[in-house]
Motif scaffolding. Sequence first.
Motif, PDB file in Angstrom:
ATOM      1  N   GLU A   6      42.391  36.590  54.370  1.00  0.00           N
ATOM      2  CA  GLU A   6      42.604  37.881  55.025  1.00  0.00           C
ATOM      3  C   GLU A   6      42.631  39.036  54.027  1.00  0.00           C
ATOM      4  OE1 GLU A   6      46.277  37.286  57.098  1.00  0.00           O
ATOM      5  OE2 GLU A   6      45.347  36.070  58.653  1.00  0.00           O
ATOM      6  N   ILE A   7      42.704  38.727  52.752  1.00  0.00           N
ATOM      7  CA  ILE A   7      42.714  39.765  51.719  1.00  0.00           C
ATOM      8  C   ILE A   7      41.271  40.184  51.452  1.00  0.00           C
ATOM      9  CG2 ILE A   7      43.319  40.272  49.321  1.00  0.00           C
ATOM     10  CD1 ILE A   7      45.457  38.059  49.543  1.00  0.00           C
ATOM     11  N   PRO A   8      40.998  41.493  51.391  1.00  0.00           N
ATOM     12  CA  PRO A   8      39.629  41.936  51.088  1.00  0.00           C
ATOM     13  C   PRO A   8      39.115  41.290  49.800  1.00  0.00           C
ATOM     14  CG  PRO A   8      40.989  43.800  51.730  1.00  0.00           C
ATOM     15  CD  PRO A   8      41.906  42.617  51.603  1.00  0.00           C
ATOM     16  N   THR A   9      37.843  40.999  49.770  1.00  0.00           N
ATOM     17  CA  THR A   9      37.244  40.250  48.663  1.00  0.00           C
ATOM     18  C   THR A   9      37.506  40.888  47.304  1.00  0.00           C
ATOM     19  OG1 THR A   9      35.529  39.454  50.161  1.00  0.00           O
ATOM     20  CG2 THR A   9      35.098  39.238  47.809  1.00  0.00           C
ATOM     21  N   ARG A  10      37.265  42.187  47.191  1.00  0.00           N
ATOM     22  CA  ARG A  10      37.466  42.861  45.900  1.00  0.00           C
ATOM     23  C   ARG A  10      38.913  42.706  45.436  1.00  0.00           C
ATOM     24  NH1 ARG A  10      35.271  46.802  42.554  1.00  0.00           N
ATOM     25  NH2 ARG A  10      36.824  48.111  41.537  1.00  0.00           N
ATOM     26  N   GLU A  11      39.847  42.906  46.347  1.00  0.00           N
ATOM     27  CA  GLU A  11      41.267  42.777  46.002  1.00  0.00           C
ATOM     28  C   GLU A  11      41.607  41.341  45.612  1.00  0.00           C
ATOM     29  OE1 GLU A  11      45.618  43.402  48.134  1.00  0.00           O
ATOM     30  OE2 GLU A  11      43.864  44.388  48.993  1.00  0.00           O
ATOM     31  N   ARG A  12      41.017  40.388  46.309  1.00  0.00           N
ATOM     32  CA  ARG A  12      41.258  38.965  46.007  1.00  0.00           C
ATOM     33  C   ARG A  12      40.767  38.631  44.600  1.00  0.00           C
ATOM     34  NH1 ARG A  12      38.748  36.710  50.386  1.00  0.00           N
ATOM     35  NH2 ARG A  12      37.125  35.650  49.250  1.00  0.00           N
ATOM     36  N   ILE A  13      39.633  39.209  44.223  1.00  0.00           N
ATOM     37  CA  ILE A  13      39.093  38.973  42.882  1.00  0.00           C
ATOM     38  C   ILE A  13      40.022  39.577  41.825  1.00  0.00           C
ATOM     39  CG2 ILE A  13      37.182  39.508  41.307  1.00  0.00           C
ATOM     40  CD1 ILE A  13      35.345  39.428  43.862  1.00  0.00           C
ATOM     41  N   VAL A  14      40.503  40.794  42.064  1.00  0.00           N
ATOM     42  CA  VAL A  14      41.406  41.441  41.106  1.00  0.00           C
ATOM     43  C   VAL A  14      42.706  40.660  40.989  1.00  0.00           C
ATOM     44  CG1 VAL A  14      42.759  43.524  40.621  1.00  0.00           C
ATOM     45  CG2 VAL A  14      40.386  43.734  41.366  1.00  0.00           C
ATOM     46  N   LEU A  15      43.235  40.176  42.110  1.00  0.00           N
ATOM     47  CA  LEU A  15      44.471  39.382  42.073  1.00  0.00           C
ATOM     48  C   LEU A  15      44.278  38.090  41.279  1.00  0.00           C
ATOM     49  CD1 LEU A  15      45.722  39.809  45.762  1.00  0.00           C
ATOM     50  CD2 LEU A  15      46.830  40.683  43.691  1.00  0.00           C
ATOM     51  N   ALA A  16      43.154  37.443  41.479  1.00  0.00           N
ATOM     52  CA  ALA A  16      42.859  36.208  40.731  1.00  0.00           C
ATOM     53  C   ALA A  16      42.714  36.519  39.245  1.00  0.00           C
ATOM     54  CB  ALA A  16      41.584  35.558  41.274  1.00  0.00           C
ATOM     55  N   ALA A  17      41.996  37.592  38.938  1.00  0.00           N
ATOM     56  CA  ALA A  17      41.821  37.988  37.537  1.00  0.00           C
ATOM     57  C   ALA A  17      43.172  38.308  36.906  1.00  0.00           C
ATOM     58  CB  ALA A  17      40.889  39.190  37.446  1.00  0.00           C
ATOM     59  N   ALA A  18      44.032  39.004  37.644  1.00  0.00           N
ATOM     60  CA  ALA A  18      45.346  39.377  37.109  1.00  0.00           C
ATOM     61  C   ALA A  18      46.149  38.142  36.726  1.00  0.00           C
ATOM     62  CB  ALA A  18      46.112  40.221  38.131  1.00  0.00           C
ATOM     63  N   LYS A  19      46.167  37.160  37.588  1.00  0.00           N
ATOM     64  CA  LYS A  19      46.923  35.932  37.287  1.00  0.00           C
ATOM     65  C   LYS A  19      46.372  35.244  36.047  1.00  0.00           C
ATOM     66  CE  LYS A  19      48.398  35.096  42.000  1.00  0.00           C
ATOM     67  NZ  LYS A  19      48.115  34.417  43.251  1.00  0.00           N
ATOM     68  N   LEU A  20      45.063  35.122  35.987  1.00  0.00           N
ATOM     69  CA  LEU A  20      44.447  34.419  34.857  1.00  0.00           C
ATOM     70  C   LEU A  20      44.522  35.228  33.565  1.00  0.00           C
ATOM     71  CD1 LEU A  20      41.327  32.967  36.702  1.00  0.00           C
ATOM     72  CD2 LEU A  20      43.287  31.672  35.826  1.00  0.00           C
ATOM     73  N   PHE A  21      44.180  36.514  33.637  1.00  0.00           N
ATOM     74  CA  PHE A  21      44.189  37.340  32.428  1.00  0.00           C
ATOM     75  C   PHE A  21      45.597  37.439  31.848  1.00  0.00           C
ATOM     76  CE2 PHE A  21      40.301  40.034  33.928  1.00  0.00           C
ATOM     77  CZ  PHE A  21      39.433  39.027  33.542  1.00  0.00           C
ATOM     78  N   TYR A  22      46.589  37.608  32.718  1.00  0.00           N
ATOM     79  CA  TYR A  22      47.957  37.749  32.206  1.00  0.00           C
ATOM     80  C   TYR A  22      48.460  36.441  31.598  1.00  0.00           C
ATOM     81  CZ  TYR A  22      52.816  39.115  31.731  1.00  0.00           C
ATOM     82  OH  TYR A  22      54.054  39.391  31.210  1.00  0.00           O
ATOM     83  N   SER A  23      48.148  35.332  32.236  1.00  0.00           N
ATOM     84  CA  SER A  23      48.688  34.063  31.740  1.00  0.00           C
ATOM     85  C   SER A  23      47.907  33.503  30.557  1.00  0.00           C
ATOM     86  CB  SER A  23      48.754  33.023  32.863  1.00  0.00           C
ATOM     87  OG  SER A  23      47.460  32.665  33.285  1.00  0.00           O
ATOM     88  N   GLU A  24      46.583  33.775  30.485  1.00  0.00           N
ATOM     89  CA  GLU A  24      45.764  33.131  29.456  1.00  0.00           C
ATOM     90  C   GLU A  24      45.104  34.096  28.470  1.00  0.00           C
ATOM     91  OE1 GLU A  24      43.095  30.271  31.284  1.00  0.00           O
ATOM     92  OE2 GLU A  24      44.566  29.939  32.885  1.00  0.00           O
ATOM     93  N   GLY A  25      45.014  35.366  28.839  1.00  0.00           N
ATOM     94  CA  GLY A  25      44.342  36.343  27.982  1.00  0.00           C
ATOM     95  C   GLY A  25      42.957  36.668  28.495  1.00  0.00           C
ATOM     96  N   ILE A  26      42.487  37.842  28.141  1.00  0.00           N
ATOM     97  CA  ILE A  26      41.193  38.339  28.627  1.00  0.00           C
ATOM     98  C   ILE A  26      40.037  37.479  28.125  1.00  0.00           C
ATOM     99  CG2 ILE A  26      39.604  40.315  28.606  1.00  0.00           C
ATOM    100  CD1 ILE A  26      42.247  40.868  30.077  1.00  0.00           C
ATOM    101  N   ARG A  27      39.993  37.267  26.833  1.00  0.00           N
ATOM    102  CA  ARG A  27      38.850  36.550  26.239  1.00  0.00           C
ATOM    103  C   ARG A  27      38.824  35.062  26.601  1.00  0.00           C
ATOM    104  NH1 ARG A  27      36.166  39.778  22.277  1.00  0.00           N
ATOM    105  NH2 ARG A  27      37.406  41.606  21.730  1.00  0.00           N
ATOM    106  N   ALA A  28      39.985  34.508  26.885  1.00  0.00           N
ATOM    107  CA  ALA A  28      40.054  33.076  27.193  1.00  0.00           C
ATOM    108  C   ALA A  28      39.602  32.747  28.616  1.00  0.00           C
ATOM    109  CB  ALA A  28      41.475  32.564  26.984  1.00  0.00           C
ATOM    110  N   VAL A  29      39.510  33.754  29.469  1.00  0.00           N
ATOM    111  CA  VAL A  29      39.188  33.520  30.878  1.00  0.00           C
ATOM    112  C   VAL A  29      37.743  33.917  31.151  1.00  0.00           C
ATOM    113  CG1 VAL A  29      39.742  34.197  33.246  1.00  0.00           C
ATOM    114  CG2 VAL A  29      41.582  33.862  31.592  1.00  0.00           C
ATOM    115  N   SER A  30      37.005  32.990  31.714  1.00  0.00           N
ATOM    116  CA  SER A  30      35.609  33.273  32.043  1.00  0.00           C
ATOM    117  C   SER A  30      35.494  33.890  33.434  1.00  0.00           C
ATOM    118  CB  SER A  30      34.788  31.974  32.005  1.00  0.00           C
ATOM    119  OG  SER A  30      35.185  31.127  33.084  1.00  0.00           O
ATOM    120  N   VAL A  31      34.366  34.517  33.680  1.00  0.00           N
ATOM    121  CA  VAL A  31      34.081  35.059  35.008  1.00  0.00           C
ATOM    122  C   VAL A  31      34.013  33.910  36.014  1.00  0.00           C
ATOM    123  CG1 VAL A  31      32.326  36.257  36.381  1.00  0.00           C
ATOM    124  CG2 VAL A  31      32.939  37.115  34.124  1.00  0.00           C
TER     125      VAL A  31
END
Length: 194
Positions: free
Chosen positions: A5-30
């Motif tokens: 039910e979450i808009p796609t763009r927002e869902r992508i940002v939420l997923a990125a936020a969880k991964l980027f914060y926990s693992e780092g920007i460079r460590a997380v792939s698209v």
Amino acid sequence: MKQSEIPTRERIVLAAAKLFYSEGIRAVSVDAVAEKAGVTKRTLYYHFESKDDLVAAYLAARDQPNLVLYQRWFAETEGNAADKVRGIFRNLERVARKPSWKGCSFLRTAAELANMPGHPAMKTGAAHKKRVEEWLRTEFETAGAASAAPQLARQVILLLDGSFAVALLHRDPAYMEAAGDAAHALVSAAVSGK
């Protein structure tokens, strides 16, 4: 709300936020972000031109919530402006005691992208830090330290960011308490010396 039910763009940002914060920007792939968001890589690139744009969107999504949180902690703390500023640090210390705490997302991203000053995320992070500084300046002016407010806001930002860095480095949130005490002393001196 279900993930679907979450808009796609927002869902992508939420997923990125969880991964980027926990693992780092460079460590997380698209690919990892797309998988976590439950979308294809093509869908991710439909919403974001590049990973750089996604990183900037991740930080932009944290901008207002972080500022609002500081403002709430300031408002909820009883006392004068110096007490209220120390209240921000005390709340940060409490948050930093959680096992999931990994520091300031803006500073961590800046550290990862230090060799890319023109990166959109660097601009987003700098704008966020300036907004916090401007908000503090306004609060200090209201408290009666108008002439000292710009310098005082800058000093408190240095204490905030320094406490984030040292607390993360040593895994000791008590540094935030020490920084809060220093901020309290600075603000007290500026307000009483008006």
